[in-house]
Design an enzyme around this catalytic site. Structure first.
Site, PDB file in Angstrom:
ATOM      1  N   GLU A 256      43.368   7.499  77.298  1.00  0.00           N
ATOM      2  CA  GLU A 256      43.842   7.144  75.969  1.00  0.00           C
ATOM      3  C   GLU A 256      44.991   6.187  76.170  1.00  0.00           C
ATOM      4  O   GLU A 256      46.019   6.538  76.753  1.00  0.00           O
ATOM      5  CB  GLU A 256      44.311   8.414  75.239  1.00  0.00           C
ATOM      6  CG  GLU A 256      44.585   8.149  73.779  1.00  0.00           C
ATOM      7  CD  GLU A 256      45.476   9.206  73.195  1.00  0.00           C
ATOM      8  OE1 GLU A 256      45.213  10.401  73.393  1.00  0.00           O
ATOM      9  OE2 GLU A 256      46.482   8.820  72.565  1.00  0.00           O
ATOM     10  N   CYS A 293      50.732   8.690  69.306  1.00  0.00           N
ATOM     11  CA  CYS A 293      49.603   7.786  69.583  1.00  0.00           C
ATOM     12  C   CYS A 293      48.984   7.324  68.279  1.00  0.00           C
ATOM     13  O   CYS A 293      48.365   6.259  68.226  1.00  0.00           O
ATOM     14  CB  CYS A 293      48.512   8.484  70.377  1.00  0.00           C
ATOM     15  SG  CYS A 293      49.094   9.729  71.507  1.00  0.00           S
TER      16      CYS A 293
END
Lengths: 525, 525
Positions: A256, A293
């Site tokens: 990620e 995020c």
């Protein structure tokens, strides 16, 4: 004294002379704990021990891993005060509600959901084809390396977070690489792991812990032939280098990497409830000092008086909100660099734009704007991720320009569309949504993206460069565990030699299997 | 005249001056058809057209793709005689039963199974979590490039085979790259595609066809930002270079690269039915002149009198069997090179070992042996793939050595264990199987691996270097279609904006969905 590393079940003095210490982001003082940078000789021992464990546990029932995960959640709760204190000192994230009442319960909840997935095999997708005598199921992939990020010392920690829980649920040993910014938090998890391993009689090297490696040794680690896969959450630059090493060795590397999480606010929504949306957006953007995020780093609103009013309204909220402390000096510098890049490209500072404004490592809450036409001249640069308490507002001339902006996007974790509730935006939605849909893993309506529920239907993933593969989620059991499985097919294998989950008799009434095209919990008749 | 390429729905003259012709492997004569090497300008047009189609078909129901796939299967059957004649001339594979009665029906059957997967959405794994309001489903990933191999002109053809069927079932446009060894076969498929597209009113650029590219343009193609993913079946060397290019751009690259498909024959099985196994093995190894991805290229038998007798018995069968014609000069050379490598490492030729023995491009049926102890000194070299009508027998001293051989293996598509039917080999099985299991995608008992059933439970895949990711299968609907999907999550999205498959009302009683952890075909209540 330098803290030991956890190799093959024992806390052993590191073989290194190289050490590091974490820094308290609020006081900017060096914290007392001294932690090692593990040399290859040490990493190699961890790999070998993990490889041996993977062989030892081949074929063990999921219930064994479930017991461990549940026991580990209990141990974490028993150490909650220590964990919260350490994480607060190392990350400056607020004790309450964030660490104590939010992230810690989320982490133990996630471990217990992983236990359930391991127990029922719900992540394994058993398929039985009686006509051909072929049966298949996901089984453990082998030793997994997990790299945790700086921004979630619990819920994404390499030794306690989502990738960890998923890898263990799938029956794999884990080598955890703690993030250098919160080693003491990670160390306490390591102690809880050891206690849980002992209580549940699991192989002592089921979980191992190192704190830091050289870059080169990181590449060697993820591409080692004894390692099966890796999970990584963190900076794009570092992640891409690790991914390249793993890719070349044919090892799945679930990464990620970055996301600016575009939010499209349609004209009708702005007319209907601009203040509520401004509240929503400011709260989401500044929460945790923007260090998520899924932080909304880009907002697309209609140009014109309503859009300008919205910008002013958000800017006021940014000015009135306290400036949070960032996770560290690196985050502050990187955020400043991102803001400067946007400014140089032509974005205008509406508020903020300078370091400072709070305690320790910090930067003013920052709102920038850019006209849609200028954005479209340089979409790559305007998608520069500024990870922190700031966002870029793109003022779009019309719906077609909004669509063009959506088409220009890189892959993202999330994308949102706010529309009015009476249907006035429905045509615009139908234009913008299809373009946005393929660029994001999770599409939201009328809601900011910062909350990431641990749900089987969650997708915390998305097209590159948000992640390395658009088919997988890093959050949400049982789906996230499938990443750490390999597809094991049995062709004409004698019934008594099949894994229990593929035998005619279903070992558990809670286990779903696809038998001749039909999902069922029944036995094969 | 040079054959045109199929770009954006039209057969257009290639912009190139560079051409190639296929060779009849039996007569070794150049075939009349002249085919172009497409320059980048042409490939770029195909990519753009595919990208436009992907946008156009976003959200189309699976039934549209199902109609096309079924119509295409019909068109293929209408052209069966042409296809079989062309493929026989270009590959030397027997007309009957292989091409006409085996591979062609397999191919149309596969397309029709793909149609069913598209129709019911069985590949999409819809998940509905009513508590959180989050729903997710696999949706089309975007434009897919498919590279077919030389050895299956129908069933793995880039424009008709497994990857093609899976990509279309998942709702994606395909750019097919035909294999240079059978361009005329591929051209006929292209004509059938055009007819099926017209009959079912699909976008004219849904399927495009080019025959050859430069290496550099191949790398550019798979890593182009408008391309979403690729499927590749072919040589390892070429595949790894394409994979590296795609990996660097964050594009899934599903590659099937190489496999020697080890077969372990345990002592009791040999004592019980050596002749039957020798028949089985010889048939499997020589079928299609050994040019199968799942050809048994390595057999591990117990050393000693029974093992030696087995080798003699197989060698006799190899000598008595006709020597088939290989697919081309490249295959013959590569096979010869593989055999030479094994010989140099110390393998002994029991029979064969020289080019010739049949018509056209050919090489004697070849059986080699090596003692287990010598194999274990150099396992990498002894795993050299010799793609063709040959195999290496490893004579193992005991069961522990068999286990060590299993542990030494690279990733393979398949692995087999033959054991006696009365249970005398059960202890040995329990030692060898766990080591073999993690090295192969499909584990077989008492059966050779060459048959690859199109079953939902099939795994035609396996750990690297058999493929690039151990979680996916290239054969078997609906599972193979999931490779060409991206995970699309909907969070708080208004009910009428959800894709039909995620709405409360299940659009089809044949569609399985996981609702709050339970698989069901019911509506959400």
């Amino acid at each position: 004294m330098t803290h030991p590393v956890l190799i093959n079940g024992a806390w052993v003095a590191s073989e290194t002379a190289e050490t590091f210490q974490a820094i308290n982001p609020t006081t900017q003082e060096t914290l007392p704990g001294v932690f090692p940078l593990s040399p290859w000789s040490e990493i190699d021992k961890a790999i070998q021990a993990a490889s041996d464990v993977a062989k030892e546990v081949r074929g063990w029932p999921g219930s064994r891993f479930a017991e461990f995960l549940n026991a580990y959640a209990d141990e974490i709760e028993a150490r909650a005060d220590d964990l919260v204190a350490a994480a607060h000192a190392e990350t400056a994230l607020p004790v309450s509600p964030r660490l104590k009442d939010g992230e810690l319960p989320r982490t133990t909840n996630q471990l217990r959901q992983a236990a359930e997935a391991a127990e029922t095999g719900s992540w394994r997708s058993p398929i039985i084809d009686t006509a051909t005598g072929i049966r298949s199921v996901l089984g453990p992939i082998g030793p997994v390396v997990v790299f945790g990020p700086n921004n979630f010392p619990f819920a994404f920690n390499g030794i306690a977070g989502g990738d960890f829980a998923a890898a263990i649920a799938a029956g794999n040993p884990v080598i955890a690489k703690g993030h250098s910014s919160h080693p003491d938090t990670t160390r306490i998890f390591g102690e809880a792991v050891v206690a849980a391993i002992q209580k549940t009689n699991m192989p002592k090297a089921l979980v191992q812990l190192i704190y830091r490696t050289s870059h080169e040794d990181g590449y060697k680690l993820v591409s080692d032939q004894r390692i099966a896969a890796s999970g990584y959450t963190g900076a794009r630059h570092t992640g891409l280098k690790l991914k390249a090493a793993a890719d070349a060795a044919g090892k799945p590397f679930y990464a990620e990497l970055s996301s600016i999480n575009p939010v499209f606010i349609l004209q009708g929504a702005l007319a209907e409830r601009a203040d509520a949306i401004a509240d929503d957006f400011s709260g989401s953007c500044l929460m945790g000092t923007g260090q998520f995020c899924t932080n909304p780093g880009m907002v697309i609103v209609p140009a014109g008086s309503e859009g300008e009013a919205f910008v002013k309204s958000v800017a006021e909220r940014f000015q009135n909100a306290a400036v949070g402390t960032m996770l560290g000096e690196g985050v502050q510098k990187s955020f400043a660099h991102g803001i400067e890049t946007l400014k140089k490209a032509g974005a205008v500072v509406e508020t903020g734009g300078e370091p400072g404004g709070g305690n320790g490592f910090c930067y003013q809450n920052t709102l920038l704007t850019v006209p849609g036409s200028l954005y479209l001249k340089n979409p790559e640069v305007f998608q520069t991720e500024a990870f922190g308490n700031g966002s870029l507002v793109v003022l779009a001339d019309d719906v077609d320009q909004m669509k063009a902006i959506a088409e220009s996007l890189e892959g993202n974790l999330t994308g949102c569309v706010y529309s009015d509730t009476a249907g006035a935006d429905d045509d615009a939605y139908r234009i913008v949504e299809p373009a946005l849909r393929t660029k994001v893993g999770r599409l939201l309506n009328d809601k900011m993206p910062t909350g990431v529920a641990v749900s089987a239907a969650m997708n915390h993933g998305g097209p590159f460069p948000a992640t390395g593969h658009p088919g997988f989620t890093a959050v949400g059991l049982p789906t996230s565990a499938a990443r750490f499985g390999m597809l094991m097919c049995y062709d004409n294998v004698r019934p008594n030699r099949l894994p229990e989950i593929l035998q005619d008799k279903n070992p558990s009434s809670a286990t779903w299997r696809r038998v001749d095209g039909q999902w069922t919990t029944d036995d094969v008749s």
